[in-house]
Design a protein around this motif. Structure first.
Motif, PDB file in Angstrom:
ATOM      1  N   ILE A   1       0.865  -1.173   0.000  1.00 43.03           N
ATOM      2  CA  ILE A   1       0.000   0.000   0.000  1.00 43.03           C
ATOM      3  C   ILE A   1       0.901   1.221   0.000  1.00 43.03           C
ATOM      4  N   GLU A   2       0.663   2.115  -0.906  1.00 41.24           N
ATOM      5  CA  GLU A   2       1.350   3.391  -0.869  1.00 41.24           C
ATOM      6  C   GLU A   2       0.283   4.457  -0.955  1.00 41.24           C
ATOM      7  N   ALA A   3       0.108   5.184   0.091  1.00 42.68           N
ATOM      8  CA  ALA A   3      -0.878   6.248   0.054  1.00 42.68           C
ATOM      9  C   ALA A   3      -0.329   7.402   0.859  1.00 42.68           C
ATOM     10  N   GLY A   4      -0.004   8.456   0.168  1.00 49.14           N
ATOM     11  CA  GLY A   4       0.584   9.588   0.879  1.00 49.14           C
ATOM     12  C   GLY A   4       1.883   9.163   1.532  1.00 49.14           C
ATOM     13  N   ASP A   5       1.993   9.458   2.814  1.00 51.20           N
ATOM     14  CA  ASP A   5       3.211   9.082   3.515  1.00 51.20           C
ATOM     15  C   ASP A   5       3.155   7.654   4.001  1.00 51.20           C
ATOM     16  N   PHE A   6       1.973   7.053   3.887  1.00 52.12           N
ATOM     17  CA  PHE A   6       1.834   5.707   4.406  1.00 52.12           C
ATOM     18  C   PHE A   6       2.375   4.721   3.392  1.00 52.12           C
ATOM     19  N   SER A   7       3.244   3.869   3.856  1.00 46.73           N
ATOM     20  CA  SER A   7       3.783   2.873   2.965  1.00 46.73           C
ATOM     21  C   SER A   7       3.887   1.575   3.727  1.00 46.73           C
ATOM     22  N   ALA A   8       3.200   0.567   3.258  1.00 49.03           N
ATOM     23  CA  ALA A   8       3.324  -0.743   3.885  1.00 49.03           C
ATOM     24  C   ALA A   8       3.964  -1.669   2.867  1.00 49.03           C
ATOM     25  N   ARG A   9       5.118  -2.174   3.247  1.00 50.84           N
ATOM     26  CA  ARG A   9       5.778  -3.098   2.340  1.00 50.84           C
ATOM     27  C   ARG A   9       5.359  -4.508   2.723  1.00 50.84           C
ATOM     28  N   ALA A  10       5.116  -5.297   1.705  1.00 53.14           N
ATOM     29  CA  ALA A  10       4.919  -6.705   1.990  1.00 53.14           C
ATOM     30  C   ALA A  10       6.317  -7.301   2.070  1.00 53.14           C
ATOM     31  N   SER A  11       6.845  -7.395   3.287  1.00 55.34           N
ATOM     32  CA  SER A  11       8.217  -7.874   3.409  1.00 55.34           C
ATOM     33  C   SER A  11       8.281  -8.994   4.434  1.00 55.34           C
ATOM     34  N   LEU A  12       9.248  -9.858   4.233  1.00 53.49           N
ATOM     35  CA  LEU A  12       9.500 -10.924   5.195  1.00 53.49           C
ATOM     36  C   LEU A  12      10.779 -10.587   5.942  1.00 53.49           C
ATOM     37  N   TYR A  13      10.775 -10.868   7.225  1.00 57.21           N
ATOM     38  CA  TYR A  13      11.917 -10.526   8.055  1.00 57.21           C
ATOM     39  C   TYR A  13      12.349 -11.784   8.787  1.00 57.21           C
ATOM     40  N   LEU A  14      13.612 -12.149   8.593  1.00 56.39           N
ATOM     41  CA  LEU A  14      14.096 -13.396   9.173  1.00 56.39           C
ATOM     42  C   LEU A  14      15.200 -13.087  10.158  1.00 56.39           C
ATOM     43  N   ASP A  15      14.929 -13.352  11.432  1.00 58.33           N
ATOM     44  CA  ASP A  15      15.986 -13.269  12.427  1.00 58.33           C
ATOM     45  C   ASP A  15      15.839 -14.507  13.311  1.00 58.33           C
ATOM     46  N   PRO A  16      16.695 -14.711  14.278  1.00 55.49           N
ATOM     47  CA  PRO A  16      16.608 -15.953  15.051  1.00 55.49           C
ATOM     48  C   PRO A  16      15.226 -16.188  15.659  1.00 55.49           C
ATOM     49  N   LEU A  17      14.591 -15.147  16.137  1.00 63.43           N
ATOM     50  CA  LEU A  17      13.248 -15.325  16.700  1.00 63.43           C
ATOM     51  C   LEU A  17      12.286 -15.875  15.649  1.00 63.43           C
ATOM     52  N   ALA A  18      12.340 -15.247  14.463  1.00 62.50           N
ATOM     53  CA  ALA A  18      11.459 -15.703  13.395  1.00 62.50           C
ATOM     54  C   ALA A  18      11.800 -17.135  12.997  1.00 62.50           C
ATOM     55  N   ILE A  19      13.091 -17.478  13.035  1.00 66.72           N
ATOM     56  CA  ILE A  19      13.485 -18.835  12.645  1.00 66.72           C
ATOM     57  C   ILE A  19      12.875 -19.860  13.592  1.00 66.72           C
ATOM     58  N   VAL A  20      12.986 -19.585  14.899  1.00 65.41           N
ATOM     59  CA  VAL A  20      12.439 -20.533  15.870  1.00 65.41           C
ATOM     60  C   VAL A  20      10.946 -20.693  15.654  1.00 65.41           C
ATOM     61  N   MET A  21      10.249 -19.558  15.535  1.00 65.10           N
ATOM     62  CA  MET A  21       8.798 -19.619  15.351  1.00 65.10           C
ATOM     63  C   MET A  21       8.455 -20.375  14.071  1.00 65.10           C
ATOM     64  N   MET A  22       9.185 -20.035  13.000  1.00 69.72           N
ATOM     65  CA  MET A  22       8.896 -20.641  11.703  1.00 69.72           C
ATOM     66  C   MET A  22       9.103 -22.149  11.753  1.00 69.72           C
ATOM     67  N   LEU A  23      10.214 -22.572  12.358  1.00 77.02           N
ATOM     68  CA  LEU A  23      10.496 -24.002  12.419  1.00 77.02           C
ATOM     69  C   LEU A  23       9.413 -24.724  13.211  1.00 77.02           C
ATOM     70  N   VAL A  24       9.033 -24.148  14.334  1.00 78.23           N
ATOM     71  CA  VAL A  24       8.029 -24.826  15.160  1.00 78.23           C
ATOM     72  C   VAL A  24       6.693 -24.862  14.429  1.00 78.23           C
ATOM     73  N   VAL A  25       6.300 -23.731  13.850  1.00 81.91           N
ATOM     74  CA  VAL A  25       4.995 -23.689  13.189  1.00 81.91           C
ATOM     75  C   VAL A  25       4.961 -24.673  12.024  1.00 81.91           C
ATOM     76  N   ALA A  26       5.995 -24.613  11.190  1.00 81.87           N
ATOM     77  CA  ALA A  26       5.993 -25.487  10.019  1.00 81.87           C
ATOM     78  C   ALA A  26       6.190 -26.944  10.429  1.00 81.87           C
ATOM     79  N   GLY A  27       7.094 -27.187  11.368  1.00 79.41           N
ATOM     80  CA  GLY A  27       7.407 -28.555  11.760  1.00 79.41           C
ATOM     81  C   GLY A  27       6.236 -29.210  12.480  1.00 79.41           C
TER      82      GLY A  27
END
Lengths: 102, 629, 497
Positions: free
Chosen positions: B71-97
């Motif tokens: 979404i880009e509207a005026g100053d508002f910008s929401a990127r559809a982005s993925l962010y991978l750090d150790p916390l996300a890795i643990v969560m991702m592994l548990v959720v997927a596994g």
């Protein structure tokens, strides 16, 4: 030969144009409406010629030729439509054709 | 390799799309392959990505993948982005596994159900939404996953929609969590309004500069986020939906409780720990909510008859532990407990599912008994899971994670003896209610049944989860078991470690005390429910105990409280407003619109000369506008 | 390769190919036996595909820069090429959607395809016109073809009436436009739009004649766009024309009309923005109000969508009128690209919804009453779902693309400081939501009235699916199309940096 003043030509064109416009509004027969539209187109063609003369360019006359040609094409389509209309409804009264409304 | 991360949520989503689009034209075999396979592939992709991450950590310890500008509207910008750090890795592994083993289990468990296709479609969407939630790099994008999870929980809790009770349970879950979601959305608006971004890292960077600790906006924003987390994670006072959520198929319960949905709140707080650290008051509230919830839910679990409701209340209680850990700043301990809890809670639910199916849909533990011999696999699975849940010292994963939380509650500056004591009592309660079920269901005399044969799609998940429930804890150990901090170190770049750590001597004493709580609970359960049932029966007959039992069984009467406090006044108000003052206003609007419509369509009278007149008048008006304006 | 090294006619290669192939089809069709009539359909599609590819190649060759030919009368800038690509795609979709419909009514004859292709040529010329003569020629070529298409079903009284109305009013509007052009020529001495902009910028022109010219040009444009008070032909023609023709005139010509508006007002007359923006404000508000209110209680879906067209074109005007603020063109690219995005999206929505009308029609049955949509979900859930997406998009419900299109335009209006206009636009869109959602209600909550078979061909079903899902996909990922529109608009002559 004195050049025709632009203003006078434009006024003439405007009068012709208004005449055509009034014709479209006043006449109920589609054929006459078509003729009124032709008058309007000729008024614009006149304006083009006058403007071309004002700027001493051939462009105005070129436009004139094209307007005439296109007006002829338009009349061709228009008359075909008119025939169709008459065959279907047996009348050319524009006001009688108001099935589509609302 | 890291670039493949988009596959992790995309694969289950693709599975959902294929299953949903097939419209029931696929045979069961293909459905199972697509449904479980997509999540299995996602799990493999997650493992590959995690391995690549560990082998060669990206600079700054995190990897961002911008998928597209959303979404880009005026100053508002929401990127559809993925962010991978150790916390996300643990969560991702548990959720997927864990998600995958539950899918595998479902292949056999749901075999006889007519909604096989629908089931796997929803389950895939559920996992996809949860993976999106944990991988999103932007709170707006995270919110998409958050709502997706809520939607799927609604669909799956009400999966057997022909029974109106299930539909009601699904609606309850949806409405209660929406209450929190609405607050969370306001919190997001507030964050955006003050910081100008919803990018999680951007918030973490800007917040400390923008706000002094305990500044009003950050307190408000975190309190609102907390409300969202409380709703999703079924904490006090929004815990009422979770026990009713048992209306869905058992693997769904396993998925909701272990891998998805309820842990979202924990993740949200851990993910925004920078904000919560700026609002110590709210963070303390997190700890208090956690402590109250873990006690209250533990008590409620004690009085349930339905095996799944016991487990449901135990989930509420265990998430209370996670909230407690978050509240005292032991972020990593909360995530550690989340992981271990995912293993043993999935195991418990899946084992319970085998029991329920073997008994033809029986849920009441007092109509079960002596199933140890009939259902050895379920027995061992439930025993291992129960031991881990009760935090049996040293040999189970649950002990390691839970004692870390208790240590933190004791040692943290935000903690204290009271919080520790609450958690300690909770630990004893856990042992008591867990082994109450174990002894009631699997020991003693009881209903006879034919041995129930289960196939490999059920055996493998149980075996894997049994193994993980035991060894899953050996990555981080408290003082008493020899200090090990591999998990905490791994997370250190994403979540700051707790300061100060527990002193060695104290740690040892705490560890022993925790062991005592666990053993004590189990011993009490042994005494009451196996050895001396007469005592329990005696106690149950007394009037006070009966009243207490009723109170606990109803989950402290929250449902009635909500009913009296919220639902009935609302209904009364709605009845009162049925013919309200604003109605004529709306009716007048509608009448005006209808009148405008009539007038305008009359202008369209079908006469070409009238239309030409419109053009002429329009031109004249334009001339007027052009010349005189 | 710099632009000067290119073959001189390269910018017009697409149109030249279209002309040649359309003429060839005209001839081939004469000699085709009746049973090979389907060939004309495929040849027409192939023609459009070839033009599409060639236009892409032209973009490659020119590197997206503006390239002129025919002495500056014809320009192929990025906006022209993008719009032409959409036009070709839209016309191809029209042909696919309407094939079965026309065949069942005996109209699948060479005339239809030839007229459609020549109308497409007219649109392409309009889009690329940088000279009033070219603009007028393209306009007339398109209009004459479309008048004839509307009248193609000679047995139908309503389509004859519609054709007559369209013709008379269209000719009148052409006259107004031409009259305006003659005045502009009289005032500036040039027919070339680029030169006209330069002459006006210098300032030595007769103000009154110029403004008169502007007024009549705006009137002519407004007729083609169909905004109030020049809208009256739209409901009757949409309603009366055969469904396939309604589909045609509600899609690609809108792009051409948009391009014409941009060429005249932005390329040629941007220095008079203060004047024409005032006019557009009035017309935009009137269009949104009239379109939405008049659509509320229609019982015919074609008529309802016709009024919705009026309101959408009014909404699009909001983008055009928000470009120049107090003589400052700084935010013009954003505003014009929002309008372009809106127009493209509108064409997609219109294609889908009229395509649905065609898909549900069958021999001897026109699915044009709203009642025909009752209970569609029970009869064909997938088509109902696609229609739901299209209606949501038309109503501007997120996450469909209709929402982002509206958002972009409103954003431009607010940036131009016209808050009240934005408020009015949002309120009137709210009125519009009623009748779109009523269709959804009919489809999902009512019992079917019509029990006839729904059997659109496989090609139609696929195309409709792509069309409907595009509402969702573009809604979630509007970024690239939005960026393309922005780049295209930035390449316009007065805005180029």
């Amino acid at each position: 030969m004195a050049a025709l003043p632009l203003e006078q030509a434009l006024v003439l064109a405007a009068l012709l144009f208004a005449l055509g416009l009034a014709g479209v509004l006043v006449r109920r027969n589609v054929l006459y409406m078509l003729m009124s539209i032709e008058i309007m187109l000729n008024a614009t063609a006149l304006a083009f010629v006058a403007a071309g003369a004002r700027w001493a360019q051939p462009d105005g006359q070129v436009m004139f030729v094209f307007v005439l040609a296109l007006a002829a094409a338009e009349v061709a389509v228009g008359l075909a439509l008119l025939l169709l209309l008459y065959r279907r409804f047996g009348t050319l009264d524009a006001d009688a054709l108001s099935e589509l409304r609302g | 390799m890291l670039r493949l991360i988009w596959l992790v949520p995309a694969l289950p989503l693709a599975g959902f799309v294929v299953l949903a689009a097939s419209g029931g034209r696929l045979d069961r075999r293909s459905i199972a392959w697509i449904g479980a396979g997509s999540v299995g592939l996602a799990a493999l992709a997650a493992i590959a990505v995690a391995a690549a991450f560990v082998a060669a950590p990206p600079p700054a310890g995190a990897y961002t993948q911008v998928l597209w500008h959303w979404i880009e509207a005026g100053d508002f910008s929401a990127r559809a982005s993925l962010y991978l750090d150790p916390l996300a890795i643990v969560m991702m592994l548990v959720v997927a596994g864990v998600g995958f083993v539950i899918h595998l289990y479902s292949v056999e468990f749901m075999r006889g159900d007519e909604g096989y296709n629908r089931y796997f479609a929803y389950m895939n969407l559920f996992v996809a939404a949860m993976l999106l939630l944990v991988l999103a790099g932007d709170l707006a994008f995270l919110f998409v996953g958050w709502e997706g999870v809520g939607l799927c929980s609604y669909l799956l809790i009400g999966f057997w929609y022909r029974d109106a009770v299930n539909g009601a349970a699904a609606q309850k879950a949806f409405i209660v969590t929406r209450t929190g979601d609405a607050a969370m959305a306001v919190g997001l608006f507030l964050l955006f309004a003050s910081l100008g971004t919803l990018d999680i890292q951007g918030i973490a960077l800007r917040a400390p500069g923008a706000w002094a600790p305990d500044a009003a906006p950050v307190v408000a924003a975190t309190a609102l986020l907390l409300a969202g987390a409380v709703g999703k994670s079924a904490q006090l006072p929004l815990q009422v939906w979770l026990p009713d959520a048992m209306a869905g198929p058992t693997p769904v319960s396993a998925l909701i409780h272990a891998a998805t949905m309820v842990t979202a709140g924990v993740y949200l707080i851990a993910r925004n720990h920078v904000l919560f650290a700026l609002a110590p008051a709210v963070q303390y509230a997190v700890a208090i909510i956690g402590a109250l919830t873990l006690l209250g839910a533990g008590g409620a679990a004690l009085a349930q008859h339905d095996i799944k409701r016991v487990l449901a209340w135990s989930t509420v209680s265990q998430i209370g532990y996670m909230f407690l850990a978050l509240g005292v700043g032991a972020w990593a301990a909360a995530i550690f407990h989340f992981m271990v809890h995912a293993f043993f809670k999935a195991l418990l639910f899946l084992a319970a599912g085998v029991v329920i199916q073997a008994l033809g849909g029986e849920h009441d533990i007092f109509r079960m008994g002596g199933l140890r011999r009939r259902l050895p696999l379920a027995f061992w699975a439930f025993l291992v899971g129960g031991a881990s849940l009760s935090a049996l010292p040293l040999v189970t994963a649950g002990y390691y994670s839970k004692s870390l939380i208790l240590d933190a509650a004791w040692a943290s500056p935000q903690g204290g003896a009271w919080l520790w004591a609450a958690a300690w009592v909770g630990a004893a309660l856990t042992g008591l209610y867990t082994f109450r079920v174990v002894f009631q269901v699997f020991f003693g005399a009881g209903a006879t049944t034919d041995t129930h044969r289960v196939g490999w799609p059920i055996r493998i998940p149980l075996a894997v989860l049994m193994l993980l429930s035991v060894i899953g804890g050996f990555v981080e150990a408290p003082q008493v078991a020899g200090r090990l901090e591999a998990f905490g170190h791994f997370l250190a770049s994403a979540l700051p470690p707790l300061q100060p750590a527990v002193a060695p001597g104290t740690g040892f004493a705490l560890g022993v005390a925790e062991g005592i709580a666990s053993f004590g609970g189990i011993a009490l359960a042994y005494a009451f429910f196996l050895r001396r049932r007469s005592i329990a029966a005696l106690v149950a007959r007394s009037a006070i105990a009966a009243a207490l039992h009723r109170l606990l069984e109803s989950g402290w009467g929250f449902d009635r409280l909500d009913d009296h406090l919220l639902v009935r006044p609302y209904l009364a108000l709605a009845r009162r407003l049925r013919a309200d003052l604003a109605d004529p206003g709306y009716d007048a609007l509608a009448a005006a619109a209808a009148a405008a419509h009539r007038g305008l369509s009359r202008s369209q009278n079908g006469r070409v000369r009238w239309y030409a007149g419109g053009i002429v008048v329009g031109s004249i008006l334009l001339v007027g506008a052009g010349v005189w304006l | 390769m710099s632009a000067s090294d290119l073959p001189i006619l390269l910018p017009a290669y697409g149109e030249i190919l279209l002309l040649v192939l359309a003429s060839a089809i005209l001839l081939v069709d004469l000699f085709l036996p009746e049973r090979l009539r389907g060939l004309t359909h495929w040849l027409s599609l192939a023609t459009l595909a070839a033009c599409f590819v060639l236009t892409v190649q032209v973009v490659r060759a020119t590197g997206g820069q503006a390239a002129y030919t025919f002495g500056g009368m014809f320009v192929a800038d990025l906006m022209a090429n993008v719009l032409k690509l959409v036009v070709y795609a839209a016309v191809a979709a029209v042909l696919v959607y309407s094939r079965r419909y026309l065949a069942e009514r005996g109209m699948l004859r060479g005339e239809f395809f030839v007229l459609a292709l020549f109308a497409t040529l007219g649109m392409a010329v309009m889009i690329s016109a940088n000279h009033m003569l070219a603009l007028y020629l393209g306009l007339e070529l398109m209009s004459l073809c479309v008048y004839s298409m509307v009248a193609l079903n000679r047995d139908s009284a309503t389509s004859t009436e519609a054709a007559m109305k369209y013709f008379v009013l269209g000719a009148l509007a052409s006259g107004l436009l031409l009259y305006g052009m003659s005045m502009l020529y009289g005032a500036t001495g040039t027919l070339d739009l680029t030169q006209m902009a330069q002459v006006i910028a210098v300032g030595q022109v007769n103000g009154v004649v110029l403004v008169f010219g502007l007024v009549f040009v705006v009137a002519g444009l407004s007729f083609k766009l169909g905004v109030v008070p020049f809208h009256m032909w739209i409901p009757d023609v949409y309603h009366g024309a055969p469904n396939a023709m309604t589909l045609f005139i509600s899609t690609a010509p809108k792009l051409a009309a948009f391009a014409m508006a941009v060429r005249m007002l932005v390329n040629g007359l941007i220095d008079l923005a203060g004047d024409w923006q005032q006019m557009l404000v009035v017309m935009a508000v009137l269009s949104m109000a009239l379109g939405n209110f008049a659509a509320i209680a229609q019982t015919n879906i074609k008529r309802m969508l016709a009024y919705s067209t009026i309101s959408h074109m009014g909404f699009m005007l909001l983008g055009l009128l928000a470009g120049v603020v107090g003589g400052n063109r700084f935010s013009a690219p954003d505003a014009y690209s929002a309008a372009m995005f809106y127009t493209v999206v509108y064409v997609l929505m219109s294609l889908g919804s009229f395509g649905m009308v065609l898909a549900l029609s069958r021999a001897g049955f026109e699915a044009e009453e709203l009642d025909d949509y009752r209970g569609l979900n029970q009869r064909d859930p997938w088509l109902a779902f696609l229609m739901l997406l299209l209606m949501f998009a038309l109503a501007g419900v997120p996450p469909t693309v209709g929402f982002y299109a509206k958002l972009a335009v409103i954003d431009a209006v607010i940036k131009a400081g016209q808050i009240w206009l934005a408020v009015v636009a949002v309120l009137l869109s709210l009125v519009g939501a009623f009748y779109y959602l009523r269709v959804v209600k009919l489809m999902y909550f009512d019992e079917p009235r019509d029990a006839g078979p729904i059997a659109p061909g496989r090609d139609v079903r696929w195309l409709l699916s792509a069309n409907g899902l595009a509402m969702l996909v573009l809604g979630v990922m509007p970024g690239s199309l939005m960026a393309l529109c922005l780049v295209a608009v930035q390449g316009l002559y007065p805005l180029a940096r």
